[in-house]
Scaffold this active site. Structure first.
Site, PDB file in Angstrom:
ATOM      1  N   LYS A  27       0.845  -1.209   0.000  1.00 27.71           N
ATOM      2  CA  LYS A  27       0.000   0.000   0.000  1.00 27.71           C
ATOM      3  C   LYS A  27       0.878   1.255   0.000  1.00 27.71           C
ATOM      4  O   LYS A  27       0.635   2.201  -0.747  1.00 27.71           O
ATOM      5  CB  LYS A  27      -0.939  -0.008   1.217  1.00 27.71           C
ATOM      6  CG  LYS A  27      -2.032  -1.075   1.119  1.00 27.71           C
ATOM      7  CD  LYS A  27      -2.771  -1.301   2.433  1.00 27.71           C
ATOM      8  CE  LYS A  27      -3.775  -2.451   2.312  1.00 27.71           C
ATOM      9  NZ  LYS A  27      -4.472  -2.761   3.570  1.00 27.71           N
TER      10      LYS A  27
ATOM     11  N   GLN B 151      -4.062  -1.390   9.873  1.00 32.43           N
ATOM     12  CA  GLN B 151      -4.061  -2.736   9.295  1.00 32.43           C
ATOM     13  C   GLN B 151      -4.628  -3.746  10.295  1.00 32.43           C
ATOM     14  O   GLN B 151      -4.230  -3.775  11.464  1.00 32.43           O
ATOM     15  CB  GLN B 151      -2.629  -3.121   8.866  1.00 32.43           C
ATOM     16  CG  GLN B 151      -2.546  -4.407   8.062  1.00 32.43           C
ATOM     17  CD  GLN B 151      -3.252  -4.353   6.703  1.00 32.43           C
ATOM     18  OE1 GLN B 151      -3.379  -3.298   6.099  1.00 32.43           O
ATOM     19  NE2 GLN B 151      -3.733  -5.484   6.238  1.00 32.43           N
TER      20      GLN B 151
ATOM     21  N   ASP C   3     -10.629   2.979   4.477  1.00 28.53           N
ATOM     22  CA  ASP C   3     -10.915   1.540   4.432  1.00 28.53           C
ATOM     23  C   ASP C   3     -12.422   1.293   4.338  1.00 28.53           C
ATOM     24  O   ASP C   3     -12.857   0.177   4.054  1.00 28.53           O
ATOM     25  CB  ASP C   3     -10.386   0.852   5.695  1.00 28.53           C
ATOM     26  CG  ASP C   3      -9.080   0.112   5.462  1.00 28.53           C
ATOM     27  OD1 ASP C   3      -8.852  -0.342   4.329  1.00 28.53           O
ATOM     28  OD2 ASP C   3      -8.299  -0.002   6.425  1.00 28.53           O
TER      29      ASP C   3
HETATM   30  N1  GUN Z   1      -6.725  -6.725   6.699  1.00 26.48           N
HETATM   31  C1  GUN Z   1      -7.132  -7.487   5.657  1.00 26.48           C
HETATM   32  N2  GUN Z   1      -7.656  -6.700   4.697  1.00 26.48           N
HETATM   33  C2  GUN Z   1      -7.590  -5.431   5.145  1.00 26.48           C
HETATM   34  C3  GUN Z   1      -7.973  -4.175   4.591  1.00 26.48           C
HETATM   35  O1  GUN Z   1      -8.521  -4.058   3.479  1.00 26.48           O
HETATM   36  N3  GUN Z   1      -7.724  -3.096   5.372  1.00 26.48           N
HETATM   37  C4  GUN Z   1      -7.145  -3.193   6.590  1.00 26.48           C
HETATM   38  N4  GUN Z   1      -6.948  -2.065   7.283  1.00 26.48           N
HETATM   39  N5  GUN Z   1      -6.770  -4.348   7.126  1.00 26.48           N
HETATM   40  C5  GUN Z   1      -7.003  -5.453   6.401  1.00 26.48           C
END
Ligand code: GUN
Length: 291
Positions: A52, A96, A119
């Site tokens: 990311k 995350q 998110d």
């Molecule tokens: N863990 C697994 N997928 C995601 C996501 O799309 N965003 C976040 N913040 N954590 C995750």
């Protein structure tokens, strides 16, 4: 059978975002800035956050990665989120998941300012999504919609079976597929671990979204000819033939299922890169909100 190439689609969308950001910057506008928080050192989370942050720099976004030890307290994490909420330079905040067991994910998600919730996990974002109001859509379901749109796959009136009801993927996906929008207007069945006779459901599906987190769970006997298969799973399994000793597989038994399908996403290079596109589009959108 056509492979839905997440790498190619994401490259196309990223080019669009990149040129949009360049135009914004050339006019003296705000450079989008994503802040990512990683607690602990779960290897999968490290990889996702790393990719990311790398994508931010590829697109001309700013990014800040905040890393904390897994024994960080919930109060300290909430204080960090609050600092980012108040920082005018930060447009999007991503914590995350999963978080260590002693930290409430709900408390942390609820603490993110809805205007920075790239998110799309905050109750305000999810509520607006449910009502069809403009908001941040959760990145993975959003990425899947972008992929369907790119390939011109019309799901209107089709029967979509979603397997898995997580807050991140399955539940929002079921809402988005059914809403009165494009892509949308599908008839949706949301299935989960208590569903009786899952195979009877999936055999009726024109579209299957597999988001269970179990390697090769969806087998060819569960899929009707011509179905569209979207595989959200990213599972690491042992593979002695690889130098690393392991490889990634999805929730779908790809080799057996692919010949029966009209379209299928591979793992890797399917839904994964599209999730990042969804996040980047949300971050760009957040940067356009006046603060
Ligand atoms: N863990 C697994 N997928 C995601 C996501 O799309 N965003 C976040 N913040 N954590 C995750």
């Amino acid at each position: 059978m056509q492979i839905l190439d997440g790498l190619a689609v994401s490259a196309h969308i990223k080019e669009q975002i990149k040129s949009e950001v360049a135009t914004i910057k050339s006019k003296g506008g705000k450079t989008p800035h994503l802040a990512a928080i990683l607690v602990g050192n779960n290897p999968a989370s490290e990889a996702y956050v790393g990719s990311k942050v790398r994508t931010c720099s590829e697109l001309g976004f700013g990014s800040t990665l905040l890393r904390f030890d897994s024994d960080m307290s919930e109060a300290d994490l909430l204080a960090e989120v609050q600092k980012l909420n108040e920082d005018k330079d930060i447009d999007g905040i991503l914590v995350q998941l999963p978080l260590p067991k002693h930290i409430s994910e709900n408390a942390v998600i609820n603490a993110i300012h809805p205007d920075k919730d790239v998110d799309g996990f905050h109750p305000i974002s999810q509520g607006k999504m449910l009502l069809g109001q403009d908001t941040f859509l959760p990145a993975t379901p959003y990425g899947i919609l972008l992929m369907l749109e790119y390939y011109g796959i019309d799901i209107s009136g089709k029967h979509c079976v979603v397997i898995g009801r997580s807050n991140i993927v399955g539940s929002p996906m079921s809402v988005l597929l059914a809403r009165n929008a494009h892509p949308g207007n599908a008839t949706v069945t949301l299935t989960h671990s208590r569903t009786k006779d899952l195979k009877a459901m999936t055999l009726q599906a024109d579209v299957i979204v597999a988001a269970i987190g179990k390697p090769k769970f969806l087998t060819s006997d569960m899929v009707k000819d011509g179905a569209i298969i979207i595989d959200v799973g990213i599972n690491r399994i042992d593979d002695a033939t690889r130098k690393s000793g392991s490889r990634l597989v999805g929730d779908v038994d790809f080799d057996a299922v692919a010949p029966k399908c009209s379209y299928i996403t591979p793992v890797p290079k399917g839904v994964g890169p599209m999730t990042i596109c969804g996040l980047m589009k949300n971050t760009l959108k957040a940067s356009q909100i006046a603060r």
